[in-house]
Design a protein around this motif. Structure first.
Motif, PDB file in Angstrom:
ATOM      1  N   GLY A 143       7.132  -0.193   2.258  1.00  0.00           N
ATOM      2  CA  GLY A 143       6.090   0.433   1.433  1.00  0.00           C
ATOM      3  C   GLY A 143       5.678  -0.509   0.318  1.00  0.00           C
ATOM      4  N   THR A 144       4.361  -0.725   0.168  1.00  0.00           N
ATOM      5  CA  THR A 144       3.879  -1.720  -0.801  1.00  0.00           C
ATOM      6  C   THR A 144       4.113  -1.243  -2.247  1.00  0.00           C
ATOM      7  N   SER A 145       3.961  -2.169  -3.184  1.00  0.00           N
ATOM      8  CA  SER A 145       4.150  -1.815  -4.601  1.00  0.00           C
ATOM      9  C   SER A 145       3.158  -0.728  -5.022  1.00  0.00           C
ATOM     10  N   GLU A 146       1.917  -0.797  -4.487  1.00  0.00           N
ATOM     11  CA  GLU A 146       0.914   0.227  -4.849  1.00  0.00           C
ATOM     12  C   GLU A 146       1.376   1.599  -4.374  1.00  0.00           C
ATOM     13  N   VAL A 147       1.967   1.629  -3.174  1.00  0.00           N
ATOM     14  CA  VAL A 147       2.447   2.906  -2.628  1.00  0.00           C
ATOM     15  C   VAL A 147       3.628   3.419  -3.466  1.00  0.00           C
ATOM     16  N   GLN A 148       4.489   2.513  -3.918  1.00  0.00           N
ATOM     17  CA  GLN A 148       5.612   2.950  -4.780  1.00  0.00           C
ATOM     18  C   GLN A 148       5.057   3.563  -6.074  1.00  0.00           C
ATOM     19  N   LEU A 149       3.995   2.930  -6.626  1.00  0.00           N
ATOM     20  CA  LEU A 149       3.402   3.476  -7.866  1.00  0.00           C
ATOM     21  C   LEU A 149       2.877   4.890  -7.623  1.00  0.00           C
ATOM     22  N   ASN A 150       2.277   5.112  -6.431  1.00  0.00           N
ATOM     23  CA  ASN A 150       1.808   6.470  -6.103  1.00  0.00           C
ATOM     24  C   ASN A 150       2.970   7.458  -6.074  1.00  0.00           C
ATOM     25  N   VAL A 151       4.092   7.045  -5.415  1.00  0.00           N
ATOM     26  CA  VAL A 151       5.256   7.948  -5.307  1.00  0.00           C
ATOM     27  C   VAL A 151       5.818   8.240  -6.702  1.00  0.00           C
TER      28      VAL A 151
ATOM     29  N   SER B 228      -1.305   2.219  11.120  1.00  0.00           N
ATOM     30  CA  SER B 228      -0.478   3.024  10.202  1.00  0.00           C
ATOM     31  C   SER B 228       0.618   2.188   9.573  1.00  0.00           C
ATOM     32  N   GLY B 229       0.435   1.932   8.292  1.00  0.00           N
ATOM     33  CA  GLY B 229       1.471   1.232   7.536  1.00  0.00           C
ATOM     34  C   GLY B 229       1.790   2.088   6.324  1.00  0.00           C
ATOM     35  N   SER B 230       0.950   1.951   5.306  1.00  0.00           N
ATOM     36  CA  SER B 230       1.114   2.800   4.114  1.00  0.00           C
ATOM     37  C   SER B 230       0.914   4.265   4.485  1.00  0.00           C
TER      38      SER B 230
ATOM     39  N   GLN C 117      13.776  -0.797  13.073  1.00  0.00           N
ATOM     40  CA  GLN C 117      13.030   0.357  12.566  1.00  0.00           C
ATOM     41  C   GLN C 117      11.592   0.326  13.091  1.00  0.00           C
ATOM     42  N   GLY C 118      11.222   1.310  13.896  1.00  0.00           N
ATOM     43  CA  GLY C 118       9.882   1.330  14.505  1.00  0.00           C
ATOM     44  C   GLY C 118       8.969   2.337  13.840  1.00  0.00           C
ATOM     45  N   TYR C 119       8.601   2.062  12.613  1.00  0.00           N
ATOM     46  CA  TYR C 119       7.679   2.967  11.912  1.00  0.00           C
ATOM     47  C   TYR C 119       6.225   2.484  12.055  1.00  0.00           C
TER      48      TYR C 119
ATOM     49  N   LYS D 101       3.749  -0.441  18.406  1.00  0.00           N
ATOM     50  CA  LYS D 101       4.431  -0.677  17.130  1.00  0.00           C
ATOM     51  C   LYS D 101       4.172  -2.111  16.668  1.00  0.00           C
ATOM     52  N   VAL D 102       4.129  -2.332  15.351  1.00  0.00           N
ATOM     53  CA  VAL D 102       4.048  -3.709  14.830  1.00  0.00           C
ATOM     54  C   VAL D 102       5.081  -3.881  13.727  1.00  0.00           C
ATOM     55  N   TRP D 103       5.263  -5.099  13.326  1.00  0.00           N
ATOM     56  CA  TRP D 103       6.100  -5.424  12.176  1.00  0.00           C
ATOM     57  C   TRP D 103       7.547  -4.956  12.341  1.00  0.00           C
TER      58      TRP D 103
ATOM     59  N   SER E  48       7.494  -7.036  -1.452  1.00  0.00           N
ATOM     60  CA  SER E  48       6.724  -5.946  -2.069  1.00  0.00           C
ATOM     61  C   SER E  48       5.745  -5.320  -1.066  1.00  0.00           C
ATOM     62  N   ILE E  49       5.891  -5.658   0.225  1.00  0.00           N
ATOM     63  CA  ILE E  49       5.090  -5.007   1.289  1.00  0.00           C
ATOM     64  C   ILE E  49       6.022  -4.163   2.166  1.00  0.00           C
ATOM     65  N   GLU E  50       7.147  -4.788   2.628  1.00  0.00           N
ATOM     66  CA  GLU E  50       8.065  -4.065   3.532  1.00  0.00           C
ATOM     67  C   GLU E  50       8.661  -2.851   2.824  1.00  0.00           C
TER      68      GLU E  50
HETATM   69  C1  LIG Z   1       8.370  -8.834   6.128  1.00  0.00           C
HETATM   70  C2  LIG Z   1       8.009  -7.460   6.623  1.00  0.00           C
HETATM   71  C3  LIG Z   1       8.920  -6.758   7.404  1.00  0.00           C
HETATM   72  C4  LIG Z   1       8.590  -5.479   7.900  1.00  0.00           C
HETATM   73  N1  LIG Z   1       9.498  -4.832   8.705  1.00  0.00           N
HETATM   74  C5  LIG Z   1       9.170  -3.617   9.240  1.00  0.00           C
HETATM   75  C6  LIG Z   1      10.068  -2.960  10.148  1.00  0.00           C
HETATM   76  O1  LIG Z   1      11.146  -3.446  10.451  1.00  0.00           O
HETATM   77  N2  LIG Z   1       9.703  -1.778  10.675  1.00  0.00           N
HETATM   78  C7  LIG Z   1       8.512  -1.173  10.361  1.00  0.00           C
HETATM   79  O2  LIG Z   1       8.257  -0.079  10.856  1.00  0.00           O
HETATM   80  N3  LIG Z   1       7.622  -1.789   9.515  1.00  0.00           N
HETATM   81  C8  LIG Z   1       7.929  -2.992   8.953  1.00  0.00           C
HETATM   82  N4  LIG Z   1       7.047  -3.634   8.096  1.00  0.00           N
HETATM   83  C9  LIG Z   1       5.717  -3.022   7.864  1.00  0.00           C
HETATM   84  C10 LIG Z   1       5.528  -2.476   6.460  1.00  0.00           C
HETATM   85  O3  LIG Z   1       6.222  -1.252   6.290  1.00  0.00           O
HETATM   86  C11 LIG Z   1       4.011  -2.313   6.243  1.00  0.00           C
HETATM   87  O4  LIG Z   1       3.439  -3.604   6.290  1.00  0.00           O
HETATM   88  C12 LIG Z   1       3.692  -1.678   4.900  1.00  0.00           C
HETATM   89  O5  LIG Z   1       4.104  -0.324   4.868  1.00  0.00           O
HETATM   90  C13 LIG Z   1       2.175  -1.769   4.569  1.00  0.00           C
HETATM   91  O6  LIG Z   1       1.402  -1.279   5.630  1.00  0.00           O
HETATM   92  P1  LIG Z   1       0.195  -2.156   6.223  1.00  0.00           P
HETATM   93  O7  LIG Z   1       0.699  -3.539   6.495  1.00  0.00           O
HETATM   94  O8  LIG Z   1      -0.393  -1.401   7.361  1.00  0.00           O
HETATM   95  O9  LIG Z   1      -0.860  -2.280   5.042  1.00  0.00           O
HETATM   96  P2  LIG Z   1      -1.933  -1.192   4.628  1.00  0.00           P
HETATM   97  O10 LIG Z   1      -1.318   0.150   4.631  1.00  0.00           O
HETATM   98  O11 LIG Z   1      -3.146  -1.390   5.471  1.00  0.00           O
HETATM   99  O12 LIG Z   1      -2.230  -1.624   3.142  1.00  0.00           O
HETATM  100  C14 LIG Z   1      -3.170  -2.657   2.795  1.00  0.00           C
HETATM  101  C15 LIG Z   1      -3.334  -2.671   1.273  1.00  0.00           C
HETATM  102  O13 LIG Z   1      -3.861  -1.401   0.815  1.00  0.00           O
HETATM  103  C16 LIG Z   1      -3.017  -0.852  -0.194  1.00  0.00           C
HETATM  104  N5  LIG Z   1      -2.960   0.603  -0.030  1.00  0.00           N
HETATM  105  C17 LIG Z   1      -2.838   1.296   1.135  1.00  0.00           C
HETATM  106  N6  LIG Z   1      -2.799   2.621   0.897  1.00  0.00           N
HETATM  107  C18 LIG Z   1      -2.857   2.760  -0.462  1.00  0.00           C
HETATM  108  C19 LIG Z   1      -2.865   3.906  -1.336  1.00  0.00           C
HETATM  109  N7  LIG Z   1      -2.767   5.152  -0.872  1.00  0.00           N
HETATM  110  N8  LIG Z   1      -2.950   3.684  -2.679  1.00  0.00           N
HETATM  111  C20 LIG Z   1      -3.038   2.410  -3.178  1.00  0.00           C
HETATM  112  N9  LIG Z   1      -3.072   1.293  -2.381  1.00  0.00           N
HETATM  113  C21 LIG Z   1      -2.972   1.470  -1.058  1.00  0.00           C
HETATM  114  C22 LIG Z   1      -1.654  -1.462   0.063  1.00  0.00           C
HETATM  115  O14 LIG Z   1      -0.881  -1.476  -1.130  1.00  0.00           O
HETATM  116  C23 LIG Z   1      -2.009  -2.873   0.525  1.00  0.00           C
HETATM  117  O15 LIG Z   1      -2.233  -3.713  -0.589  1.00  0.00           O
HETATM  118  C24 LIG Z   1       7.336  -4.901   7.581  1.00  0.00           C
HETATM  119  C25 LIG Z   1       6.419  -5.608   6.771  1.00  0.00           C
HETATM  120  C26 LIG Z   1       6.755  -6.870   6.292  1.00  0.00           C
HETATM  121  C27 LIG Z   1       5.750  -7.622   5.436  1.00  0.00           C
END
Ligand SMILES: Cc1cc2nc3c(=O)[nH]c(=O)nc-3n(C[C@H](O)[C@H](O)[C@H](O)COP(=O)(O)OP(=O)(O)OC[C@H]3O[C@@H](n4cnc5c(N)ncnc54)[C@H](O)[C@@H]3O)c2cc1C
Length: 353
Positions: free
Chosen positions: A334-342, A150-152, A143-145, A174-176, A330-332
């Motif tokens: 979408g983080t727990s904080e993002v789930q709370l927003n949804v 761009s994560g959250s 999955q290349g999101y 892409k990362v992760w 609780s990061i992959e």
């Molecule tokens: C083990 C693992 C496997 C993964 N595998 C994949 C994969 O296969 N493909 C893929 O595409 N991605 C993958 N990911 C990436 C994952 O989807 C992102 O790490 C995740 O969505 C968070 O994005 P970020 O790391 O850029 O953190 P950020 O978005 O920079 O977030 C940093 C912090 O800010 C908080 N935050 C950000 N925005 C908000 C908001 N609006 N409200 C409240 N808090 C906020 C977050 O909760 C977090 O604590 C993986 C991640 C992990 C850890």
């Protein structure tokens, strides 16, 4: 009267299906793929794909047989290589697989995320091309999101696919990307060009729905028994964990786990379609899984910080590693904080500012 007759017919059909399933599993599920298998035989984690390697040839045989039947995605219509089973038949199939302790034939992002979205939004050509290969484990997807910026905030993605005639020219970073080194394909254009946002969000709901199961499966397929670990390290008296604090913590944890399992089951019985409620399950399941591992590590005392050693058995081997891995749950997806927003916006309908 007609209703009663339909139900009786349905039950008779299901009984027949159960007998046929039992018979098929007896003949086709290899011995090392069932409970009671010889512990000396290596255990594969089967993800399929062109680069797959099997330590145990029976893992491949089991995948091929289940894939041929379409039972790695039993509800998918037969025309796309699935089992074409009804929900009731799938329940029977799962009960029979559980009865013999059958190993899951295939772990797959294709099954958990891509195929459900293709079924809903893909063109006929895409469905016919990709879904049978996902079901048979012939092609492995990643999955290349996520991108460095761009994560959250997925809407800020910068990677662009430029239409250059016969193909797309993709530029970006892409990362992760989990298992990118082992996958054959990365999630691509589905549905109409430039209309991907709804589909991308739908895929995330499927991803969250499957990650929430980690809360029950104790993380990436492992099935550690928290009670046995506590008894081993804290001692046991009259069949009970010999420590009041952990006995109470683990009991309360087990009760929550049971309630969560029933809620997941009810949601599945009521349709099981991915929706914004998947965020509730993702949030609860992953936080629960982290708590479960914290309890196991804490109950292990000094062994809870050991990386490896003779004091470990199959149940608590690699426990420290597994505990650290749960931190990512609780990061992959979408983080727990993002789930709370949804949940606040899409489930509870609270106003956003
Ligand atoms: C083990 C693992 C496997 C993964 N595998 C994949 C994969 O296969 N493909 C893929 O595409 N991605 C993958 N990911 C990436 C994952 O989807 C992102 O790490 C995740 O969505 C968070 O994005 P970020 O790391 O850029 O953190 P950020 O978005 O920079 O977030 C940093 C912090 O800010 C908080 N935050 C950000 N925005 C908000 C908001 N609006 N409200 C409240 N808090 C906020 C977050 O909760 C977090 O604590 C993986 C991640 C992990 C850890």
């Amino acid at each position: 009267m007609i209703l009663i007759k339909t139900n009786i017919n349905n039950m008779a059909n299901l009984d027949k299906f159960r007998e046929e399933t039992k018979e098929w599993l007896d003949k086709n599920c290899p011995p090392s793929m069932r409970s009671g298998a010889d512990p000396k035989i290596p255990v594969d984690e089967v993800w399929g794909g062109r680069n797959a390697e099997y330590k145990n040839p029976e893992s491949k045989l089991w995948l091929d047989r289940m894939g041929e039947k379409g039972w790695t995605m039993p509800t998918v219509p037969k025309e796309y290589g699935g089992g074409g089973l009804s929900k009731d038949e799938v329940k029977v199939l799962n009960e029979e697989l559980f009865r013999i302790g059958a190993k899951q034939p295939l772990l797959s992002f294709g099954i958990w995320m891509l195929a459900p979205v293709l079924l809903e939004y893909g063109s006929e050509e895409q469905k016919k091309e990709h879904i049978p290969k996902i079901i048979k484990g012939e092609i492995r997807w990643c999955q290349g999101y996520s991108e460095p910026g761009s994560g959250s905030d997925l809407a800020s993605l910068a990677t662009k696919a430029e239409d250059i005639g016969e193909k797309f020219l993709v530029n970006g970073q892409k990362v992760w990307t989990s298992y990118a080194d082992k996958a054959d394909w990365i999630l691509n254009l589905i549905g109409e060009l430039n209309a991907g946002w709804t589909i991308a969000k739908k895929l995330l709901q499927h991803e969250r729905a499957f990650i929430s199961n980690f809360g029950l499966a104790a993380g990436m397929g492992s099935k550690r028994d928290i009670v046995s670990i506590a008894k081993k390290h804290l001692g046991e008296e009259n069949g009970k964990i010999n420590n009041g604090f952990y006995r109470s913590e683990i009991s309360s944890h087990k009760i929550k786990e049971h309630a969560f399992g029933l809620t997941l089951k009810r949601a599945g019985d009521e349709g099981g379609k991915a929706s914004a409620t998947a965020s509730m399950f993702k949030l609860y399941g992953t936080e629960h899984n982290k708590k479960r591992h914290e309890l196991m590590v804490a109950a292990s005392g000094i062994n809870g910080v050991a990386w490896d050693g003779d004091e470990f058995d199959d149940n608590d081997k690699n426990l420290t590693r597994a505990w650290l891995r749960t931190k990512g749950n609780s990061i992959e997806g979408g983080t727990s904080e993002v789930q709370l927003n949804v949940i606040s916006k899409r489930v509870l309908g609270l106003p956003s500012q």
